[in-house]
Design an enzyme around this catalytic site. Structure first.
Site, PDB file in Angstrom:
ATOM      1  N   TYR A 192      16.269  30.006   9.060  1.00 26.37           N
ATOM      2  CA  TYR A 192      15.195  30.891   9.370  1.00 26.37           C
ATOM      3  C   TYR A 192      15.300  31.036  10.849  1.00 26.37           C
ATOM      4  O   TYR A 192      15.608  29.996  11.712  1.00 26.37           O
ATOM      5  CB  TYR A 192      13.868  30.393   9.275  1.00 26.37           C
ATOM      6  CG  TYR A 192      13.731  30.399   7.696  1.00 26.37           C
ATOM      7  CD1 TYR A 192      13.580  31.498   6.947  1.00 26.37           C
ATOM      8  CD2 TYR A 192      13.071  29.194   6.870  1.00 26.37           C
ATOM      9  CE1 TYR A 192      13.367  31.412   5.606  1.00 26.37           C
ATOM     10  CE2 TYR A 192      12.786  29.303   5.781  1.00 26.37           C
ATOM     11  CZ  TYR A 192      13.044  30.265   5.117  1.00 26.37           C
ATOM     12  OH  TYR A 192      12.734  30.277   3.694  1.00 26.37           O
ATOM     13  N   LYS A 244       0.924  -0.954  -0.082  1.00 22.12           N
ATOM     14  CA  LYS A 244      -0.052  -0.006  -0.200  1.00 22.12           C
ATOM     15  C   LYS A 244       0.820   1.380   0.155  1.00 22.12           C
ATOM     16  O   LYS A 244       2.144   1.163   0.123  1.00 22.12           O
ATOM     17  CB  LYS A 244      -0.735   0.113   1.199  1.00 22.12           C
ATOM     18  CG  LYS A 244      -0.040  -0.047   2.489  1.00 22.12           C
ATOM     19  CD  LYS A 244      -0.998  -0.200   3.661  1.00 22.12           C
ATOM     20  CE  LYS A 244      -0.332  -0.274   5.165  1.00 22.12           C
ATOM     21  NZ  LYS A 244      -1.037  -0.534   6.179  1.00 22.12           N
TER      22      LYS A 244
HETATM   23  C1  PLP Z   1      -0.149  -1.632   6.795  1.00 19.87           C
HETATM   24  C2  PLP Z   1      -0.869  -2.793   7.181  1.00 19.87           C
HETATM   25  C3  PLP Z   1       0.030  -3.951   7.438  1.00 19.87           C
HETATM   26  C4  PLP Z   1       1.340  -3.894   7.559  1.00 19.87           C
HETATM   27  O1  PLP Z   1       1.937  -3.764   8.817  1.00 19.87           O
HETATM   28  P1  PLP Z   1       3.515  -3.435   9.311  1.00 19.87           P
HETATM   29  O2  PLP Z   1       3.419  -3.200  10.663  1.00 19.87           O
HETATM   30  O3  PLP Z   1       3.935  -2.426   8.148  1.00 19.87           O
HETATM   31  O4  PLP Z   1       3.947  -5.180   8.652  1.00 19.87           O
HETATM   32  C5  PLP Z   1      -0.628  -5.262   7.897  1.00 19.87           C
HETATM   33  N1  PLP Z   1      -2.121  -5.059   7.785  1.00 19.87           N
HETATM   34  C6  PLP Z   1      -2.771  -4.273   7.566  1.00 19.87           C
HETATM   35  C7  PLP Z   1      -4.275  -4.214   7.606  1.00 19.87           C
HETATM   36  C8  PLP Z   1      -2.287  -2.933   7.281  1.00 19.87           C
HETATM   37  O5  PLP Z   1      -2.867  -1.949   7.082  1.00 19.87           O
END
Ligand code: PLP
Length: 379
Positions: free
Chosen positions: A264, A33
């Site tokens: 800044y 994702k």
């Molecule tokens: C993002 C996500 C993961 C992955 O989690 P990690 O801690 O990055 O391994 C797994 N399951 C769901 C439902 C997620 O949204």
């Protein structure tokens, strides 16, 4: 050539998948994702599948379609949707749909009836996160309806799943409680006549630390990208290899006397003569302003502090008395290119900015070119 490069190491991604598979001895879903946590979804998916991952996980139709359009046919689950979405696209593309409400289930069944193809769904129960997923009595109703749709031929319940609250805390006592709730929910689903292929609960932290959360499949994000879910300051046990190395180079150098204000404000004033190196990455590129006063980069063979405020496009590094020239390479985080280079890790940046490594990785901006290690060497 762009001012900053994120070098994406597919070999490291593959090695991490192998390492996690050896630790968990469970099939793995590579979670790609958010453009593969900023690494490039297609690149990561291909690397992970080549090294043994069997599923891909995404959050949306757009993300699923990007992978299918790239010719990736592996089993895939997508889990965040509006209830009134056009599910026909996912059904036609053979993407499993995560279901967390009755409204979604009915929308999916309706789309399946229209397309004439059964929809593969994976029902998600809420075991404590209170985010997506469905609770208690609603779960009983959901599995009952799912079984009914299955009997009618509009859906196939391929999976049952959930997501844990603070699974990255090794030995977290609430994990046991959540696993118990998950088992209860599975029992209800089996009682309703569902016989899913896959049951899954664990993310990276849980998969590595809590064997009772592994079930048929572990959903791996962070660890695949080479980030240690159990990182603590000063304790580095690098079993995983960083998949992203953020690099840039010095675009201006100046020698300044003691008492010189930098950036800044200024929030920072030199306390002795110093060589200041300008690097062309700022918060628009994902270097968080919140890391001010703590962050450092690898320059001229050392970790050198970023001083003063990080601005939108640039920031200033205090190289002290080190010899620094225009064009010198800078590693912001990730892997060294030569032996003995010890750049900060993405975990360090997360610590400095009081956030998690996920936010640093997904925050690396669009101006930063994603390149292969080969491309990085020839530039
Ligand atoms: C993002 C996500 C993961 C992955 O989690 P990690 O801690 O990055 O391994 C797994 N399951 C769901 C439902 C997620 O949204």
């Amino acid at each position: 050539m762009s001012l900053g490069q994120a070098v994406i190491d597919s070999v490291a991604i593959g090695a991490n998948i192998r390492h996690i598979a050896a630790q968990t001895r469970t099939p793995l879903m590579a979670v790609v994702k958010a453009n593969g946590f900023g690494h490039g979804a297609v690149t990561v998916a291909e690397a992970a599948l080549a090294c043994g991952a069997t599923w891909l996980g995404v959050t949306s139709t757009a993300e699923a379609m990007e992978l299918r359009s790239a010719g990736i046919t592996a089993p895939m689950l997508s889990w965040l949707h509006r209830a009134d979405e056009e599910f026909a696209d996912l059904i036609a593309a053979n993407v499993d749909i995560g279901v967390s409400s009755l409204a979604h289930l009915h929308g999916i069944a309706e789309a399946a009836a229209r397309t004439g193809l059964p929809a593969a769904v994976q029902l998600k129960v809420d075991v404590g996160l209170s985010r997506n997923g469905i609770l208690g009595d609603d779960w009983t109703e959901l599995v009952t309806y799912a079984r009914k749709h299955e009997a009618e031929g509009s859906v196939v319940v391929r999976g049952l799943w959930s997501h844990l609250t603070n699974a990255d805390v090794a030995g977290c006592p609430s994990v046991g409680q959540q696993v118990t709730r998950f088992h209860d929910a599975l029992q209800v689903a089996h009682g309703a006549g569902l016989t899913p292929d896959v049951v899954h609960l664990a993310n990276s932290g849980a998969a590595l630390a809590a064997p009772q959360t592994r079930f048929d499949l572990c959903r791996i994000g962070l660890a695949m990208y080479g980030v240690d879910p159990f990182w603590r300051e000063g304790v580095s046990q690098r079993a995983l290899q960083p998949a992203m190395t953020l690099r840039t180079s010095v675009v201006n150098v100046k020698r300044v006397p003691a008492g010189t204000g930098v950036s800044y404000g200024p929030d920072y004033v030199t306390d002795r003569p110093a060589t200041l190196a300008l690097i062309p990455l700022g918060y628009a590129d994902g270097l968080p302003r919140a890391a001010e006063g703590r962050a450092s980069v690898w320059l001229a063979g050392q970790r050198c502090p970023i001083v003063g405020r990080i601005s939108m496009d640039q920031c200033v590094v205090n190289a002290g008395d080190l010899p620094v020239s225009l064009g010198d390479p800078v590693i912001v985080f990730g892997a060294g290119t030569h032996p003995g280079e010890r750049p900060p890790a993405v975990e360090d940046w997360a610590h400095w900015a009081r956030t998690n490594p996920h936010e640093i990785l997904t925050g690396i901006g669009a101006r930063v070119a994603r390149v292969t290690p080969q491309e990085a060497r020839t530039r």
